[in-house]
Design a protein around this motif. Structure first.
Motif, PDB file in Angstrom:
ATOM      1  N   ARG A 157       6.112  -3.032  -2.103  1.00  0.00           N
ATOM      2  CA  ARG A 157       5.210  -2.366  -1.155  1.00  0.00           C
ATOM      3  C   ARG A 157       3.762  -2.810  -1.328  1.00  0.00           C
ATOM      4  O   ARG A 157       3.050  -3.061  -0.361  1.00  0.00           O
ATOM      5  CB  ARG A 157       5.333  -0.848  -1.319  1.00  0.00           C
ATOM      6  CG  ARG A 157       4.446  -0.031  -0.419  1.00  0.00           C
ATOM      7  CD  ARG A 157       4.811  -0.094   1.030  1.00  0.00           C
ATOM      8  NE  ARG A 157       6.114   0.502   1.248  1.00  0.00           N
ATOM      9  CZ  ARG A 157       6.767   0.427   2.394  1.00  0.00           C
ATOM     10  NH1 ARG A 157       6.235  -0.194   3.408  1.00  0.00           N
ATOM     11  NH2 ARG A 157       7.945   0.963   2.529  1.00  0.00           N
ATOM     12  N   GLU A 158       3.307  -2.916  -2.577  1.00  0.00           N
ATOM     13  CA  GLU A 158       1.920  -3.316  -2.824  1.00  0.00           C
ATOM     14  C   GLU A 158       1.646  -4.728  -2.303  1.00  0.00           C
ATOM     15  O   GLU A 158       0.605  -4.994  -1.705  1.00  0.00           O
ATOM     16  CB  GLU A 158       1.605  -3.231  -4.324  1.00  0.00           C
ATOM     17  CG  GLU A 158       0.166  -3.516  -4.651  1.00  0.00           C
ATOM     18  CD  GLU A 158      -0.125  -3.441  -6.144  1.00  0.00           C
ATOM     19  OE1 GLU A 158      -1.311  -3.259  -6.469  1.00  0.00           O
ATOM     20  OE2 GLU A 158       0.800  -3.559  -6.972  1.00  0.00           O
ATOM     21  N   VAL A 159       2.596  -5.628  -2.509  1.00  0.00           N
ATOM     22  CA  VAL A 159       2.457  -7.005  -2.024  1.00  0.00           C
ATOM     23  C   VAL A 159       2.449  -7.007  -0.495  1.00  0.00           C
ATOM     24  O   VAL A 159       1.663  -7.723   0.135  1.00  0.00           O
ATOM     25  CB  VAL A 159       3.586  -7.904  -2.571  1.00  0.00           C
ATOM     26  CG1 VAL A 159       3.478  -9.319  -2.008  1.00  0.00           C
ATOM     27  CG2 VAL A 159       3.558  -7.936  -4.090  1.00  0.00           C
ATOM     28  N   SER A 160       3.310  -6.204   0.101  1.00  0.00           N
ATOM     29  CA  SER A 160       3.356  -6.104   1.559  1.00  0.00           C
ATOM     30  C   SER A 160       2.021  -5.619   2.119  1.00  0.00           C
ATOM     31  O   SER A 160       1.488  -6.203   3.078  1.00  0.00           O
ATOM     32  CB  SER A 160       4.478  -5.158   1.975  1.00  0.00           C
ATOM     33  OG  SER A 160       4.488  -4.991   3.373  1.00  0.00           O
ATOM     34  N   ASN A 161       1.467  -4.582   1.526  1.00  0.00           N
ATOM     35  CA  ASN A 161       0.176  -4.053   1.984  1.00  0.00           C
ATOM     36  C   ASN A 161      -0.934  -5.086   1.837  1.00  0.00           C
ATOM     37  O   ASN A 161      -1.747  -5.277   2.746  1.00  0.00           O
ATOM     38  CB  ASN A 161      -0.188  -2.780   1.223  1.00  0.00           C
ATOM     39  CG  ASN A 161       0.719  -1.623   1.572  1.00  0.00           C
ATOM     40  OD1 ASN A 161       1.373  -1.602   2.610  1.00  0.00           O
ATOM     41  ND2 ASN A 161       0.783  -0.642   0.679  1.00  0.00           N
ATOM     42  N   GLU A 162      -0.968  -5.761   0.704  1.00  0.00           N
ATOM     43  CA  GLU A 162      -2.013  -6.753   0.455  1.00  0.00           C
ATOM     44  C   GLU A 162      -1.879  -7.958   1.386  1.00  0.00           C
ATOM     45  O   GLU A 162      -2.883  -8.570   1.764  1.00  0.00           O
ATOM     46  CB  GLU A 162      -1.987  -7.191  -1.009  1.00  0.00           C
ATOM     47  CG  GLU A 162      -3.136  -8.100  -1.396  1.00  0.00           C
ATOM     48  CD  GLU A 162      -4.518  -7.467  -1.239  1.00  0.00           C
ATOM     49  OE1 GLU A 162      -5.486  -8.223  -1.010  1.00  0.00           O
ATOM     50  OE2 GLU A 162      -4.634  -6.238  -1.356  1.00  0.00           O
ATOM     51  N   THR A 163      -0.656  -8.291   1.771  1.00  0.00           N
ATOM     52  CA  THR A 163      -0.436  -9.395   2.718  1.00  0.00           C
ATOM     53  C   THR A 163      -1.190  -9.106   4.014  1.00  0.00           C
ATOM     54  O   THR A 163      -1.855  -9.988   4.570  1.00  0.00           O
ATOM     55  CB  THR A 163       1.069  -9.578   2.995  1.00  0.00           C
ATOM     56  OG1 THR A 163       1.729  -9.896   1.767  1.00  0.00           O
ATOM     57  CG2 THR A 163       1.318 -10.696   3.989  1.00  0.00           C
ATOM     58  N   GLY A 164      -1.084  -7.888   4.491  1.00  0.00           N
ATOM     59  CA  GLY A 164      -1.793  -7.506   5.709  1.00  0.00           C
ATOM     60  C   GLY A 164      -3.303  -7.612   5.561  1.00  0.00           C
ATOM     61  O   GLY A 164      -3.993  -8.119   6.456  1.00  0.00           O
TER      62      GLY A 164
END
Length: 131
Positions: A86-93
C-alpha cells in the motif's frame, strides 16, 4: 464432440494452450520508484498496479498478458500488488503525479508519467508508441 472441443479443449489432441508469461519485476519497495525514474531516461518503464481481490483487475491483467508485445530490451514491466504494498502504491501516485486507481497502468519516460489509464482503458494504450 466438435462443438464442445472449442469450449473445453480436445484432450485427445494432447494440445495445451498456455498463457504467455511476462517478465514482471515485482515492485515492492519505495527505493525502486527512484530507480524507475532514473532508468526511464534510457528505457521505458511500465508499472501495472493490481488488486488481487478485484475481478476487474484480474480481467485486465489477463488481457494485458495476452496482448503485451514488448521485449525486455524495449521496456521494463513492473507488477505492483497494491494490497500487499500500500505504501509503495501511494508513493507511486505522488512521485508520478497520477491519481490512484485500480487496476492502473503507468508509462514512465524521462522521469514522468507520459501515459496512464485505469480499468478497461488500460488495454487501449498503444505501448509500442512509447518506445
Amino acid at each position: 464432440m466438435g462443438l464442445f472441443d472449442g469450449l473445453f479443449g480436445n484432450k485427445d489432441k494432447g494440445e495445451k494452450i498456455e498463457k504467455k508469461d511476462l517478465a514482471w519485476i515485482p515492485l515492492t519497495s519505495l527505493d525502486q520508484l527512484e530507480e524507475i525514474k532514473e532508468k526511464s531516461g534510457a528505457k521505458t518503464q511500465i508499472i501495472f498496479k493490481h488488486s488481487t481481490t478485484c475481478g476487474i483487475s484480474r480481467m485486465v491483467i489477463n488481457t494485458l498478458k495476452s496482448s503485451y508485445n514488448l521485449t525486455e530490451d524495449q521496456a521494463d514491466l513492473y507488477y505492483l500488488d497494491l494490497l500487499s504494498n500500500r505504501e509503495v502504491s501511494n508513493e507511486t501516485g505522488y512521485k508520478f503525479q497520477v491519481l490512484h486507481q485500480s487496476p492502473q497502468l503507468l508509462v514512465i519516460k524521462n522521469g514522468v508519467a507520459v501515459a496512464h489509464a485505469s480499468h478497461g482503458e488500460i488495454n487501449n494504450i498503444d505501448l509500442s508508441s512509447f518506445i
